[in-house]
Design an enzyme around this catalytic site. Structure first.
Site, PDB file in Angstrom:
ATOM      1  CG  HIS A 199      -8.539  -0.612   4.451  1.00 17.31           C
ATOM      2  ND1 HIS A 199      -8.553  -0.809   3.744  1.00 17.31           N
ATOM      3  CD2 HIS A 199      -7.337  -1.038   5.707  1.00 17.31           C
ATOM      4  CE1 HIS A 199      -6.521  -1.226   3.036  1.00 17.31           C
ATOM      5  NE2 HIS A 199      -6.676  -0.971   4.837  1.00 17.31           N
ATOM      6  CG  HIS A 230      -5.378  -1.175   9.714  1.00 16.96           C
ATOM      7  ND1 HIS A 230      -3.643  -1.519   9.363  1.00 16.96           N
ATOM      8  CD2 HIS A 230      -5.960  -0.915   8.362  1.00 16.96           C
ATOM      9  CE1 HIS A 230      -3.543  -1.114   8.582  1.00 16.96           C
ATOM     10  NE2 HIS A 230      -4.616  -1.181   7.732  1.00 16.96           N
ATOM     11  CD  GLU A 273      -2.958  -0.027   2.276  1.00 15.36           C
ATOM     12  OE1 GLU A 273      -4.090  -0.402   1.673  1.00 15.36           O
ATOM     13  OE2 GLU A 273      -2.878  -0.909   3.282  1.00 15.36           O
ATOM     14  CG  HIS A 331      -3.563   2.909   5.866  1.00 16.17           C
ATOM     15  ND1 HIS A 331      -5.009   3.395   5.636  1.00 16.17           N
ATOM     16  CD2 HIS A 331      -2.985   1.497   5.434  1.00 16.17           C
ATOM     17  CE1 HIS A 331      -4.964   1.834   5.406  1.00 16.17           C
ATOM     18  NE2 HIS A 331      -4.382   0.923   5.794  1.00 16.17           N
TER      19      HIS A 331
END
Length: 285
Positions: free
Chosen positions: A186, A102, A81, A100
């Site tokens: 996600h 989660h 990613e 990024h």
């Protein structure tokens, strides 16, 4: 190539990774990038282990913003990613940091009809409803649908979600309209100009989400029925879901105040990871 000239900057970067893991923002799969201040067409990102275990220059590589490929022929390709980072840095020249993760509570808002909104003064930057990126809208036939942003095309679609009301017309804008975008089923992606402020935003996005969820649960318990979020504001300063959110002016003014100095929480967070034996930062002097 990572050189000694970047040691101080990357020491702070490693500390930021440790802080984000300490606060449950980055799990073993999360990642963060940092634009190279000496060459804005490249960016740094760790490529080994998990964020908590990044400890030295050997864990960090340099990539091209143009295609997310390593700047040296034998360099590590990095995470699948990495296109999240390259495409946001490409789309918004004023952005220097992309994150990024989660975090569970943030993921829950990505699959709910209740929008994540600024509910506490520490998170005024969230403003109104936080955009949600639905990657399923962009899949091509026979494309792997594992929810990962694994191509430049998908990364560009995510980057556009940070300015969803511009219809692709803000190609020359340096900064996005939103600092944080949820990713359906996600996680989330956040971005900003300064490393410490992006860490602050992520930590208080999680705090805001927890406070908002608790308030919604209390409302549900009090009225013995589901709380359904609707657009607009109700009477008495409350939204139609029965929760008080920051007004647009409050969101703007609180963030203008808080962003002036994030050194106080940063100093605390840095000390917390310095004294925890899990975290090792070989670049700290």
């Amino acid at each position: 190539m990572v050189t000694a000239n970047h040691t101080h900057l990357l020491a702070t970067y490693i500390t930021a990774l440790h802080i984000l893991q300490f606060h449950g923002i980055l799990d073993g799969y999360g990642h963060m990038s940092l634009r190279n201040p000496e060459n804005h067409s490249t960016f740094f990102m760790f490529h080994t282990v998990s964020p908590a275990l990044v400890s030295s220059l050997a864990d960090i590589a340099l990539y091209h913003v143009s295609d997310a490929e390593p700047t040296t022929p034998d360099g590590p390709r990095g995470f699948i990613e990495r296109f999240i980072h390259s495409e946001i840095l490409k789309r918004y020249p004023g952005i220097n940091v992309v994150l990024h993760g989660h975090a569970d509570i943030l993921v829950s808002y990505s699959i709910s009809s209740v929008p994540l909104r600024a509910a506490i003064h520490m998170a005024g930057y969230l403003g109104g409803a936080t955009p949600i990126f639905d990657i399923t809208r962009y899949y091509l036939p026979n494309e792997t649908q594992d929810l990962l942003v694994r191509t430049p095309r998908l990364g560009a679609a995510l980057a556009d979600e940070f300015s969803p009301n511009n219809n692709g017309e803000c190609e020359d804008h340096d900064l996005p309209d939103h600092d944080l975008v949820l990713m359906q089923s996600h996680g989330f992606t956040s971005c900003g100009v300064e490393l410490e402020k992006v860490v602050y935003q992520a930590v208080y996005a999680k705090t805001n989400a927890l406070v908002q969820a608790e308030a919604l649960q209390r409302r549900h318990d009090a009225y013995n029925g589901p709380a359904v979020a609707l657009e607009g504001e109700g009477d008495g300063g409350k939204d139609k879901d029965g929760i008080v959110y920051l007004t647009p002016r409050q969101a703007q003014d609180t963030w203008a105040t808080m962003r002036r100095d994030v050194s106080r929480p940063w100093g605390l967070w840095k000390r917390q990871v310095q004294v925890d034996p899990l975290y090792v930062n070989e670049l700290e002097s």
